[in-house]
Design an enzyme around this catalytic site. Structure first.
Site, short mmCIF file in Angstrom:
data_model
loop_
_atom_site.label_atom_id
_atom_site.label_comp_id
_atom_site.label_asym_id
_atom_site.label_seq_id
_atom_site.Cartn_x
_atom_site.Cartn_y
_atom_site.Cartn_z
N ARG A 101 34.87 60.07 18.53
CA ARG A 101 34.41 61.40 19.00
C ARG A 101 35.15 61.85 20.25
O ARG A 101 35.37 63.05 20.44
CB ARG A 101 32.91 61.35 19.27
CG ARG A 101 32.11 61.36 18.00
CD ARG A 101 30.64 61.36 18.27
NE ARG A 101 29.90 61.76 17.08
CZ ARG A 101 28.59 61.71 16.98
NH1 ARG A 101 27.87 61.28 17.98
NH2 ARG A 101 28.00 62.10 15.87
N GLY B 175 27.86 59.74 10.02
CA GLY B 175 26.88 58.66 10.01
C GLY B 175 27.28 57.44 9.21
O GLY B 175 28.39 56.91 9.35
N GLY C 92 24.01 64.76 11.45
CA GLY C 92 22.87 65.67 11.33
C GLY C 92 23.30 67.12 11.21
O GLY C 92 22.75 67.88 10.41
#
Ligand code: AMP
Length: 406
Positions: A36, A362, A385
């Site tokens: 990330r 995920g 999400g």
């Protein structure tokens, strides 16, 4: 879509909402997966190369919810200072530490930033105002920059102070960073311009978490593969004996409705014919391949079986667009990883043959990485999400907020 490329940052301070919510080693608190952070580097470099400076803000974990045993906040474990050296290494410059995100020190340091400099401030979620979307808190943050860049796709589904509310303090001075732009472009490619056949692979533990996405996908796809723990609720709904496999008894009717809906729309819904069943939830348990019509009492399905692998992989290999969310089994345990691994290989093969494959964050991203296939699929999303909510058909507040300032 207002892109970071629409701005020249020369002499400007960019206040960038990044997603540095990365996993840390439990003991050393070092970053264990920098994906990330790495993903945001192009946006930061663009700002710095323009002659601008950056103030970076993010959350890390849920510090006010995951308290220490004595009931106090674990500041050390949740401090963004833990990512400072990884970030400096990836950027190739010494990133400055601003401390408290709305403190005097951060404000001073932000206003003294010179072109080419980067300042990282402390975890926004040390303040309950962040998740509450508090306007006064957002306004304080807004003082730290001249242009707001939203590059945090992982939190785009939250209307938090730094991800959405803050936009109103930057009219005409808000934009998306490259991570955000790329995520949205790839998600749109799948949802709006999918080349056919379009196959969605869903899996993971619970049907209840995925009901909305399944309903929405049925409207779009040609094939809907259902694996993982959630398949057993569908199988039980059809009258199969599923032993002690995962099951949500209060969702049986909904599963039947989804099956009917898929049939009515001509969508091919694929459920596993067989499973690898085990006599305990453990890699050391006894295990065997078993037909799904009759799983014995005391045995649970922990992976899709040989026949299911074959039929799922066949459909995947013949697809032109693939969306994958959720593993086929308990891939974290070596005896139950084969289904997920073989499907991952089939996705890679289809991609090689020209298909577009999007891996939805995920656990699916973790699985693809575990099998070393992350560079053999088209795109691995950084936001679990957020991507799910996008595929549920919802408007994401982090995207809407920037668009509202156009
Ligand atoms: P989710 O967060 O709902 O996508 O679920 C991911 C988790 O589901 C992973 O940690 C898998 O180990 C787990 N999982 C997948 N298949 C099964 C299964 N058949 N039984 C129990 N857990 C499963």
């Amino acid at each position: 879509m207002i892109s970071i490329d629409d701005f020249n940052f020369s002499g400007k301070r960019a206040l960038v909402r990044v997603d540095f919510n990365v996993p840390l080693d439990k003991k050393t608190l070092e970053v264990t997966d920098d994906a990330r952070i790495r993903a945001t580097i192009p946006s930061l470099k663009k700002i710095l190369n323009d002659g601008g400076s950056c103030v970076l803000m993010s959350h890390l974990g849920r510090p006010l919810k995951k308290l220490k045993d004595d009931g106090t906040v674990d500041y050390e474990k949740h401090s963004l200072k833990n990512v400072l050296s990884t970030l400096s290494g990836l950027l190739g410059i010494d990133v400055k530490w601003g401390g408290d995100c709305i403190g005097e020190e951060a404000a001073q340091m932000a206003s003294n930033l010179k072109p080419g400099e980067v300042l990282l401030i402390e975890n926004l979620r040390f303040y309950k105002e962040e998740e509450k979307g508090d306007e006064a808190f957002a306004e304080k943050l807004s003082k730290l920059g001249d242009i707001w860049v939203n590059d945090a796709f992982g939190t785009a589904h939250r209307a938090h102070a730094s991800t959405a509310i803050i936009a109103k303090f930057f009219p005409g001075h808000s934009c998306f960073g490259y991570v955000m732009a790329q995520e949205v472009a790839n998600a749109e490619k799948v949802m709006k311009n999918a080349e056919r056949p379009f196959t969605a692979i869903t899996g993971g533990a619970k049907v209840s978490d995925k009901l909305l996405i399944l309903e929405n996908l049925i409207e779009k796809v040609d094939n809907l593969i259902i694996g993982g723990g959630m398949a057993y609720t569908f199988l039980k709904a059809q009258g199969y004996e599923i032993g002690s496999s995962l099951c949500e008894d209060d969702r049986l009717d909904l599963c039947l409705e989804l099956l009917k809906k898929a049939e009515a729309r001509g969508v091919k819904m694929l459920l596993p014919e067989d499973s690898i069943v085990a006599d305990a939830f453990s890699n050391e348990a006894n295990y065997k391949n078993c037909d799904n019509k009759q799983i014995d009492k005391g045995w649970m399905g922990l992976d899709i079986g040989e026949k299911a692998i074959e039929s799922f992989a066949d459909v995947v290999r013949n697809s032109k667009t693939i969306l994958w969310n959720g593993p086929m089994g308990v891939f974290e345990m070596s005896h139950f990883e084969k289904g997920t691994k073989t499907i991952a290989i089939a996705v890679a093969e289809a991609t090689k043959n020209g298909a577009f494959s999007l891996i939805g964050g995920g656990d699916s991203a973790a699985a693809v990485a575990k099998f070393g296939l992350e560079n053999e699929v088209s795109y691995v999303s950084t936001g679990g999400g957020a991507l799910l909510e996008y595929f549920e058909g919802k408007t994401l507040p982090g995207i809407a907020a920037v668009l509202a300032q156009e």
